[in-house]
Design an enzyme around this catalytic site. Sequence first.
Site, PDB file in Angstrom:
ATOM      1  N   SER A  23       0.813  -1.224   0.000  1.00  0.00           N
ATOM      2  CA  SER A  23       0.000   0.000   0.000  1.00  0.00           C
ATOM      3  C   SER A  23       0.848   1.275   0.000  1.00  0.00           C
ATOM      4  O   SER A  23       0.517   2.218  -0.736  1.00  0.00           O
ATOM      5  CB  SER A  23      -0.960   0.005   1.187  1.00  0.00           C
ATOM      6  OG  SER A  23      -1.908  -1.007   1.017  1.00  0.00           O
ATOM      7  N   LYS A  72      -8.940  -4.865  11.888  1.00  0.00           N
ATOM      8  CA  LYS A  72     -10.082  -4.489  11.036  1.00  0.00           C
ATOM      9  C   LYS A  72     -11.422  -4.520  11.775  1.00  0.00           C
ATOM     10  O   LYS A  72     -12.325  -3.765  11.447  1.00  0.00           O
ATOM     11  CB  LYS A  72     -10.161  -5.418   9.819  1.00  0.00           C
ATOM     12  CG  LYS A  72      -9.128  -5.106   8.755  1.00  0.00           C
ATOM     13  CD  LYS A  72      -9.374  -5.956   7.536  1.00  0.00           C
ATOM     14  CE  LYS A  72      -8.447  -5.568   6.412  1.00  0.00           C
ATOM     15  NZ  LYS A  72      -8.724  -6.306   5.175  1.00  0.00           N
ATOM     16  N   GLY A 136     -12.555 -12.780   6.829  1.00  0.00           N
ATOM     17  CA  GLY A 136     -12.810 -11.350   6.657  1.00  0.00           C
ATOM     18  C   GLY A 136     -12.980 -10.957   5.198  1.00  0.00           C
ATOM     19  O   GLY A 136     -13.904 -10.202   4.847  1.00  0.00           O
ATOM     20  N   THR A 159     -14.507 -24.848   7.618  1.00  0.00           N
ATOM     21  CA  THR A 159     -15.333 -24.915   8.820  1.00  0.00           C
ATOM     22  C   THR A 159     -16.764 -24.545   8.419  1.00  0.00           C
ATOM     23  O   THR A 159     -17.085 -23.369   8.214  1.00  0.00           O
ATOM     24  CB  THR A 159     -14.812 -23.918   9.888  1.00  0.00           C
ATOM     25  OG1 THR A 159     -13.411 -24.113  10.016  1.00  0.00           O
ATOM     26  CG2 THR A 159     -15.498 -24.105  11.224  1.00  0.00           C
ATOM     27  N   TYR A 231      -2.812 -12.552  -5.160  1.00  0.00           N
ATOM     28  CA  TYR A 231      -2.106 -11.920  -6.288  1.00  0.00           C
ATOM     29  C   TYR A 231      -0.642 -12.347  -6.365  1.00  0.00           C
ATOM     30  O   TYR A 231       0.046 -12.037  -7.319  1.00  0.00           O
ATOM     31  CB  TYR A 231      -2.222 -10.388  -6.240  1.00  0.00           C
ATOM     32  CG  TYR A 231      -1.809  -9.777  -4.927  1.00  0.00           C
ATOM     33  CD1 TYR A 231      -2.754  -9.454  -3.964  1.00  0.00           C
ATOM     34  CD2 TYR A 231      -0.469  -9.520  -4.647  1.00  0.00           C
ATOM     35  CE1 TYR A 231      -2.384  -8.904  -2.753  1.00  0.00           C
ATOM     36  CE2 TYR A 231      -0.092  -8.969  -3.436  1.00  0.00           C
ATOM     37  CZ  TYR A 231      -1.051  -8.667  -2.492  1.00  0.00           C
ATOM     38  OH  TYR A 231      -0.672  -8.109  -1.290  1.00  0.00           O
TER      39      TYR A 231
HETATM   40  P1  ATR Z   1      -8.958 -13.170   5.719  1.00  0.00           P
HETATM   41  O1  ATR Z   1      -9.287 -11.992   6.571  1.00  0.00           O
HETATM   42  O2  ATR Z   1      -7.755 -12.974   4.846  1.00  0.00           O
HETATM   43  O3  ATR Z   1     -10.144 -13.664   4.940  1.00  0.00           O
HETATM   44  P2  ATR Z   1      -9.282 -15.178   7.774  1.00  0.00           P
HETATM   45  O4  ATR Z   1     -10.374 -14.387   8.383  1.00  0.00           O
HETATM   46  O5  ATR Z   1      -8.279 -15.811   8.663  1.00  0.00           O
HETATM   47  O6  ATR Z   1      -8.472 -14.329   6.724  1.00  0.00           O
HETATM   48  O7  ATR Z   1      -9.975 -16.341   6.860  1.00  0.00           O
HETATM   49  C1  ATR Z   1      -9.244 -17.290   6.176  1.00  0.00           C
HETATM   50  C2  ATR Z   1     -10.192 -18.206   5.358  1.00  0.00           C
HETATM   51  O8  ATR Z   1      -9.395 -19.159   4.676  1.00  0.00           O
HETATM   52  C3  ATR Z   1     -11.162 -18.993   6.208  1.00  0.00           C
HETATM   53  O9  ATR Z   1     -12.335 -19.222   5.448  1.00  0.00           O
HETATM   54  C4  ATR Z   1     -10.397 -20.303   6.421  1.00  0.00           C
HETATM   55  O10 ATR Z   1     -11.209 -21.409   6.723  1.00  0.00           O
HETATM   56  P3  ATR Z   1     -11.673 -21.739   8.249  1.00  0.00           P
HETATM   57  O11 ATR Z   1     -12.854 -20.855   8.515  1.00  0.00           O
HETATM   58  O12 ATR Z   1     -12.023 -23.164   8.233  1.00  0.00           O
HETATM   59  O13 ATR Z   1     -10.495 -21.427   9.126  1.00  0.00           O
HETATM   60  C5  ATR Z   1      -9.762 -20.474   5.065  1.00  0.00           C
HETATM   61  N1  ATR Z   1      -8.570 -21.333   5.097  1.00  0.00           N
HETATM   62  C6  ATR Z   1      -7.345 -20.999   5.562  1.00  0.00           C
HETATM   63  N2  ATR Z   1      -6.487 -22.040   5.418  1.00  0.00           N
HETATM   64  C7  ATR Z   1      -7.196 -23.046   4.835  1.00  0.00           C
HETATM   65  C8  ATR Z   1      -6.884 -24.372   4.410  1.00  0.00           C
HETATM   66  N3  ATR Z   1      -5.662 -24.888   4.547  1.00  0.00           N
HETATM   67  N4  ATR Z   1      -7.865 -25.107   3.837  1.00  0.00           N
HETATM   68  C9  ATR Z   1      -9.110 -24.613   3.682  1.00  0.00           C
HETATM   69  N5  ATR Z   1      -9.477 -23.355   4.061  1.00  0.00           N
HETATM   70  C10 ATR Z   1      -8.534 -22.586   4.625  1.00  0.00           C
END
Ligand code: ATR
Length: 289
Positions: A23, A72, A136, A159, A231
């Site tokens: 940014s 956030k 998020g 989840t 990206y």
């Molecule tokens: P952000 O703000 O970048 O979206 P976050 O709130 O931590 O980050 O969310 C990450 C997302 O990626 C969630 O949907 C997470 O799934 P869970 O709700 O089950 O934690 C998903 N995610 C992260 N690592 C993952 C993995 N190895 N396999 C499947 N989903 C994953």
Amino acid sequence: MKNIDARTKLVGLLGYPLGHSLSPIMQNTAFKRMGLNFLYIPLETEGKDLSYVIDGIKRMNFSGFNITIPYKIRMMEYMDELDDLARAIGAINTVVISKGRMKGYNTDGYGFVRSFEEGTGLSVRGRRIFLIGSGGAARAIAITLAARGVGRIYICNRTEKRAIELSLSINQHISQCSLGIPMDRNEIKKVLKDVDVVINTTSVGMYPQNQDTPLDIGLVPADATVCDIIYNPPETMLLKGAIEKGCRTLNGLAMLVYQGAEAFKLWTGVEAPVKDMFMVLKKQFNCCG
Ligand code: ATR
């Protein structure tokens, strides 16, 4: 940015840790291009009590700031006012300070919608979306898409409970267009036949999970548009598979630029020079990524 002087207006990025945020270089390039006396600085802040930081920012010559992980959600309580969309999303990434008052916005979903519409030439209205993830970024994108009148949003997440919760929140606050679905191959296969846009909002595809894909691309129809908000790398395994299949694809670079462009406009009242913003980011990836 012009030469810094007593009239320079400050903006910045509040978060911890800031890591390799792009940014500052993106926004400072934009200020310079438009001849605006603004400076974007990193505001790396660790702490339980953010009220001192907020007080300090309010008392100085800040026009606003961006917020990143992990603040956030927590920063919302310090706002004097919230934009309606940000309130529905439940998180803010941009703050505008005017006459000592802070108003919180969320430009992430806007960034995605603009990247989709400019990248494909199509409106999001009426589209049938399959969204992977419920964090998020997923929240910002799904709520903004619902507010823009998409036809249907299927949400699928590792989840399952979070997918159902996000879906309920969309149906309750924006429009009855969302359905949380289980991570079940047969269910996903059935739903994907009815979908024209697939969006990955998870970190699957990013280092160290850069050899993984969040979805079996074999299940995606060849006429779907496949979007990944990652990206770096510019072509995740999901996008690689989609390209081989003949799908139209979009990576997350344009979302990064357009969410920043919207923040730039909120602070300055001026349209952001997005071409220059794209150029400077692409240069960064060529030299470092
Ligand atoms: P952000 O703000 O970048 O979206 P976050 O709130 O931590 O980050 O969310 C990450 C997302 O990626 C969630 O949907 C997470 O799934 P869970 O709700 O089950 O934690 C998903 N995610 C992260 N690592 C993952 C993995 N190895 N396999 C499947 N989903 C994953």
